[in-house]
Design a protein around this motif. Structure first.
Motif, short mmCIF file in Angstrom:
data_model
loop_
_atom_site.label_atom_id
_atom_site.label_comp_id
_atom_site.label_asym_id
_atom_site.label_seq_id
_atom_site.Cartn_x
_atom_site.Cartn_y
_atom_site.Cartn_z
N TYR A 120 11.31 35.09 3.50
CA TYR A 120 11.87 35.89 2.41
C TYR A 120 11.08 35.71 1.12
O TYR A 120 11.01 36.63 0.31
CB TYR A 120 13.33 35.49 2.20
N PHE A 121 10.51 34.55 0.94
CA PHE A 121 9.81 34.24 -0.30
C PHE A 121 8.34 34.62 -0.24
O PHE A 121 7.63 34.26 0.70
CB PHE A 121 9.99 32.76 -0.64
N GLU A 122 7.88 35.30 -1.25
CA GLU A 122 6.52 35.81 -1.31
C GLU A 122 5.49 34.79 -1.77
O GLU A 122 4.34 34.80 -1.32
CB GLU A 122 6.44 37.00 -2.26
N TYR A 123 5.90 33.94 -2.68
CA TYR A 123 4.96 33.02 -3.31
C TYR A 123 5.40 31.58 -3.13
O TYR A 123 6.58 31.26 -3.19
CB TYR A 123 4.86 33.33 -4.81
N TRP A 124 4.41 30.72 -2.94
CA TRP A 124 4.67 29.31 -2.69
C TRP A 124 3.72 28.41 -3.47
O TRP A 124 2.55 28.76 -3.67
CB TRP A 124 4.52 29.00 -1.20
N GLY A 125 4.22 27.28 -3.89
CA GLY A 125 3.38 26.29 -4.52
C GLY A 125 2.75 25.40 -3.48
O GLY A 125 2.97 25.56 -2.28
N GLN A 126 1.96 24.45 -3.94
CA GLN A 126 1.23 23.57 -3.03
C GLN A 126 2.07 22.41 -2.51
O GLN A 126 1.68 21.75 -1.55
CB GLN A 126 -0.02 23.03 -3.74
N GLY A 127 3.19 22.15 -3.14
CA GLY A 127 4.07 21.08 -2.72
C GLY A 127 3.86 19.80 -3.51
O GLY A 127 2.77 19.53 -4.02
N THR A 128 4.91 19.01 -3.61
CA THR A 128 4.84 17.70 -4.23
C THR A 128 5.65 16.73 -3.40
O THR A 128 6.77 17.03 -2.97
CB THR A 128 5.34 17.75 -5.70
N GLN A 129 5.10 15.57 -3.14
CA GLN A 129 5.71 14.61 -2.23
C GLN A 129 6.79 13.79 -2.92
O GLN A 129 6.59 13.26 -4.01
CB GLN A 129 4.65 13.67 -1.65
N VAL A 130 7.92 13.68 -2.25
CA VAL A 130 9.02 12.83 -2.70
C VAL A 130 9.30 11.81 -1.60
O VAL A 130 9.58 12.18 -0.46
CB VAL A 130 10.30 13.65 -2.98
N SER A 131 9.20 10.54 -1.95
CA SER A 131 9.42 9.47 -0.98
C SER A 131 10.48 8.52 -1.50
O SER A 131 10.34 7.93 -2.57
CB SER A 131 8.12 8.71 -0.72
N ILE A 132 11.55 8.36 -0.72
CA ILE A 132 12.66 7.52 -1.11
C ILE A 132 12.76 6.35 -0.15
O ILE A 132 12.94 6.53 1.05
CB ILE A 132 13.99 8.30 -1.11
#
Length: 129
Positions: free
Chosen positions: A115-127
Motif C-alpha cells: 500500500y505504501f509507495e515510499y520507504w526509508g532505509q530503516g533504523t535498527q532498534v535493539s532491546i
C-alpha cells in the motif's frame, strides 16, 4: 517523488525509551498516510503505527498500543515514533513509509506493505533484557 530518512535507532535495555524520526523531502504536497513498520530477523514486516497527515487520525498495532506514540510535525516535514516501556520483542529494523492519499482515505496498520509507495532505509532498534 518522496524521500524518507529514518534516524534515532539504537540499543537500550528493556523498559527504556527511544524516539525515532523520519524526515521527508521532495514532492510532499497534499495528504499522506504515514506509517512505521518493523521487521525482525526471520519475521514478516508488520505495521506498527500509522497517522493521516490531513486528519491527524492514528492507528496502532495491539502489541504497541499504550507504549508507542506516532506524531507529526508538518512544519519540519518530520514523522516521529515515541517508543516507551520497550521490550526485547520490539527489537527490529524500523522503517518509515508513506503513501499519497486523498484527504480522509484509508490509513491503518492493517494496510499491506504494498500500500505504501515510499520507504526509508530503516533504523535498527535493539532491546536487551
Amino acid at each position: 517523488q518522496v524521500r524518507l530518512v529514518e534516524s534515532g535507532g539504537g540499543s537500550v535495555q528493556a523498559g527504556g525509551s527511544l524516539r525515532l524520526s523520519c524526515a521527508a523531502s521532495g514532492d510532499t504536497y497534499g495528504s499522506y498516510c504515514m506509517g512505521w513498520f518493523r521487521q525482525a530477523p526471520g519475521k514478516e514486516r508488520e505495521g506498527v503505527a500509522t497517522i493521516s497527515t490531513g486528519t491527524g487520525s492514528t492507528d496502532y498495532a495491539g502489541s504497541v498500543k499504550g507504549r508507542f506514540t506516532i506524531s507529526q510535525d508538518n512544519a519540519k516535514k518530520t514523522l516521529y515514533l515515541e517508543m516507551n516501556s520497550l521490550k526485547p520483542e520490539d527489537t527490529a529494523m524500523y522503517y518509515c513509509a508513506a503513501r499519497s492519499v486523498t484527504y480522509g482515505w484509508y490509513c491503518s496498520t492493517r494496510a499491506t506493505e504494498a500500500y505504501f509507495e515510499y520507504w526509508g532505509q530503516g533504523t535498527q532498534v535493539s532491546i536487551s533484557s
